[in-house]
Design an enzyme around this catalytic site. Structure first.
Site, PDB file in Angstrom:
ATOM      1  N   ARG A 192      -8.959 -44.065  65.518  1.00 54.39           N
ATOM      2  CA  ARG A 192     -10.390 -43.195  65.374  1.00 54.39           C
ATOM      3  C   ARG A 192     -10.019 -42.675  64.374  1.00 54.39           C
ATOM      4  O   ARG A 192     -11.173 -42.433  63.077  1.00 54.39           O
ATOM      5  CB  ARG A 192     -11.499 -43.340  66.300  1.00 54.39           C
ATOM      6  CG  ARG A 192     -12.449 -43.823  66.656  1.00 54.39           C
ATOM      7  CD  ARG A 192     -13.596 -43.737  68.359  1.00 54.39           C
ATOM      8  NE  ARG A 192     -14.810 -42.886  67.525  1.00 54.39           N
ATOM      9  CZ  ARG A 192     -15.499 -44.399  67.309  1.00 54.39           C
ATOM     10  NH1 ARG A 192     -15.032 -45.763  67.179  1.00 54.39           N
ATOM     11  NH2 ARG A 192     -16.690 -44.213  66.299  1.00 54.39           N
ATOM     12  N   ASP A 209     -25.258 -33.126  76.045  1.00 54.35           N
ATOM     13  CA  ASP A 209     -23.698 -33.702  75.297  1.00 54.35           C
ATOM     14  C   ASP A 209     -23.204 -32.562  74.476  1.00 54.35           C
ATOM     15  O   ASP A 209     -23.213 -31.607  74.171  1.00 54.35           O
ATOM     16  CB  ASP A 209     -24.151 -34.818  74.218  1.00 54.35           C
ATOM     17  CG  ASP A 209     -23.956 -35.705  73.435  1.00 54.35           C
ATOM     18  OD1 ASP A 209     -23.919 -37.185  73.921  1.00 54.35           O
ATOM     19  OD2 ASP A 209     -22.558 -35.439  72.726  1.00 54.35           O
TER      20      ASP A 209
HETATM   21  C1  LIG Z   1     -20.683 -43.800  73.916  1.00 51.15           C
HETATM   22  S1  LIG Z   1     -21.971 -42.310  74.099  1.00 51.15           S
HETATM   23  C2  LIG Z   1     -22.970 -42.609  75.888  1.00 51.15           C
HETATM   24  C3  LIG Z   1     -24.554 -42.434  75.902  1.00 51.15           C
HETATM   25  C4  LIG Z   1     -25.580 -43.287  76.980  1.00 51.15           C
HETATM   26  N1  LIG Z   1     -24.856 -42.361  78.060  1.00 51.15           N
HETATM   27  C5  LIG Z   1     -25.250 -44.644  77.006  1.00 51.15           C
HETATM   28  O1  LIG Z   1     -24.363 -44.806  77.960  1.00 51.15           O
HETATM   29  O2  LIG Z   1     -25.950 -44.941  76.388  1.00 51.15           O
HETATM   30  C6  LIG Z   1     -20.848 -41.186  74.699  1.00 51.15           C
HETATM   31  C7  LIG Z   1     -21.041 -39.915  74.734  1.00 51.15           C
HETATM   32  O3  LIG Z   1     -20.497 -38.781  74.967  1.00 51.15           O
HETATM   33  C8  LIG Z   1     -20.394 -37.877  74.429  1.00 51.15           C
HETATM   34  N2  LIG Z   1     -18.926 -37.009  74.957  1.00 51.15           N
HETATM   35  C9  LIG Z   1     -18.281 -37.064  74.537  1.00 51.15           C
HETATM   36  N3  LIG Z   1     -17.525 -35.996  74.838  1.00 51.15           N
HETATM   37  C10 LIG Z   1     -17.776 -35.796  76.154  1.00 51.15           C
HETATM   38  C11 LIG Z   1     -17.333 -34.323  76.754  1.00 51.15           C
HETATM   39  N4  LIG Z   1     -16.333 -34.320  76.448  1.00 51.15           N
HETATM   40  N5  LIG Z   1     -19.075 -33.344  77.121  1.00 51.15           N
HETATM   41  C12 LIG Z   1     -20.234 -34.144  76.918  1.00 51.15           C
HETATM   42  N6  LIG Z   1     -20.206 -34.979  76.075  1.00 51.15           N
HETATM   43  C13 LIG Z   1     -19.560 -35.937  75.718  1.00 51.15           C
HETATM   44  C14 LIG Z   1     -20.885 -38.349  72.859  1.00 51.15           C
HETATM   45  O4  LIG Z   1     -21.248 -36.891  71.942  1.00 51.15           O
HETATM   46  C15 LIG Z   1     -21.544 -39.752  72.370  1.00 51.15           C
HETATM   47  O5  LIG Z   1     -22.638 -39.183  72.314  1.00 51.15           O
END
Ligand SMILES: C[S@@+](CC[C@H](N)C(=O)[O-])C[C@H]1O[C@@H](n2cnc3c(N)ncnc32)[C@H](O)[C@@H]1O
Length: 257
Positions: A31, A131
């Site tokens: 990425r 998030d």
């Molecule tokens: C692919 S999305 C998932 C959204 C939803 N849960 C779904 O399944 O459709 C992944 C999310 O994880 C969040 N994320 C990544 N690293 C994270 C962290 N260390 N703590 C909290 N959120 C995180 C990203 O910002 C992103 O919005």
């Protein structure tokens, strides 16, 4: 020869608090390389200089690296299991404490509110949605979605809770929005809430190293009440759930023992 990734990780940690050591390196680098191309930069060193001098570039980096794709009722079959087999046993008279961790654009916590409205009046429903990405939380609060995000959502919910505010764009109703509290939270470093009955954490654990995931499983276990449920994404099974005090009760649903 070093490609500068170690130094890059260190500097990102200083600038944003995000520890890239907990994310799978190959995925991150893939990425990151596309971000270098997009910004016409040669290496991680040039990229860090750009981010250091420009707060919006840092936020853009966080947004891009964190992969925000989501949709309502993502993996429909799992939502049906949640509806038919899990929720009836979890909801007691006074309500239910729910946390959607890594909620991205809000499709997941809003889906939950709509589903819970089959069991409880909206006035009794509260969902915590968190998030790491500030920008995406802002979008989630706005609650405006393209038609493709709603394609899996049962028609009854679409009719009851959405308005087409411009061609192909749908706004979620204020009464659903009011049930969700959005908050910034890093799953790797921030303290977890306690007393939850249901936690959804879907499609984010795939980006973490095994070591990081283990810590997160323990933290989720602590965050749940006895008998509470952890609902994971479709590619995110826990290999040995009993090691974290969980029992698998249906694919992707784990109960705290
Ligand atoms: C692919 S999305 C998932 C959204 C939803 N849960 C779904 O399944 O459709 C992944 C999310 O994880 C969040 N994320 C990544 N690293 C994270 C962290 N260390 N703590 C909290 N959120 C995180 C990203 O910002 C992103 O919005």
């Amino acid at each position: 020869m070093s490609d500068g990734y170690d130094l890059f990780k260190k500097q990102i940690k200083q600038l944003s608090g995000i520890n890239l050591d907990s994310y799978k390196e190959n995925q991150m680098k893939r990425r990151l390389d596309s971000l270098l191309v997009r910004n016409k930069l040669r290496d991680y060193h040039e990229y860090i200089s750009l981010i250091k001098g420009d707060r919006t570039k840092l936020e853009e980096f966080i947004s891009f690296m964190t992969i925000n794709v989501s949709e309502f009722w993502r993996n429909t079959e799992q939502w049906e299991i949640l509806d038919k087999s899990i929720l009836p046993g979890l909801i007691k008279g006074e309500g239910i404490k729910v946390w959607s961790a890594a909620c991205a654009t809000g499709d997941e916590p809003y889906s939950l509110v709509m589903l819970l409205s089959k069991y409880l009046p909206l006035s009794k429903i509260r969902v915590l949605a968190t998030d790491i990405d500030k920008q995406i939380l802002q979008k989630a609060k706005e609650g405006i979605y393209p038609a493709k995000s709603l394609k899996g959502l049962p028609q009854e919910f679409k009719v009851s809770f959405f308005t087409e505010t411009s061609p192909g764009m749908f706004s979620i109703s204020d009464e659903v929005k009011r049930c969700v509290t959005f908050r910034e939270h890093n799953l790797l470093t921030d303290p977890y809430p306690i007393g939850c009955d249901l936690i959804l954490c879907r499609n984010v654990l795939i980006y973490f190293t095994n070591e990081a995931k283990e810590g997160i499983y323990f933290n989720f276990n602590k965050a749940l009440n006895k008998g509470g449920i952890l609902f994971l994404g479709n590619t995110e099974q826990i290999l040995y759930p009993q090691e974290y005090n969980f029992t698998l009760i249906s694919s992707f649903f784990y109960k705290k023992q």
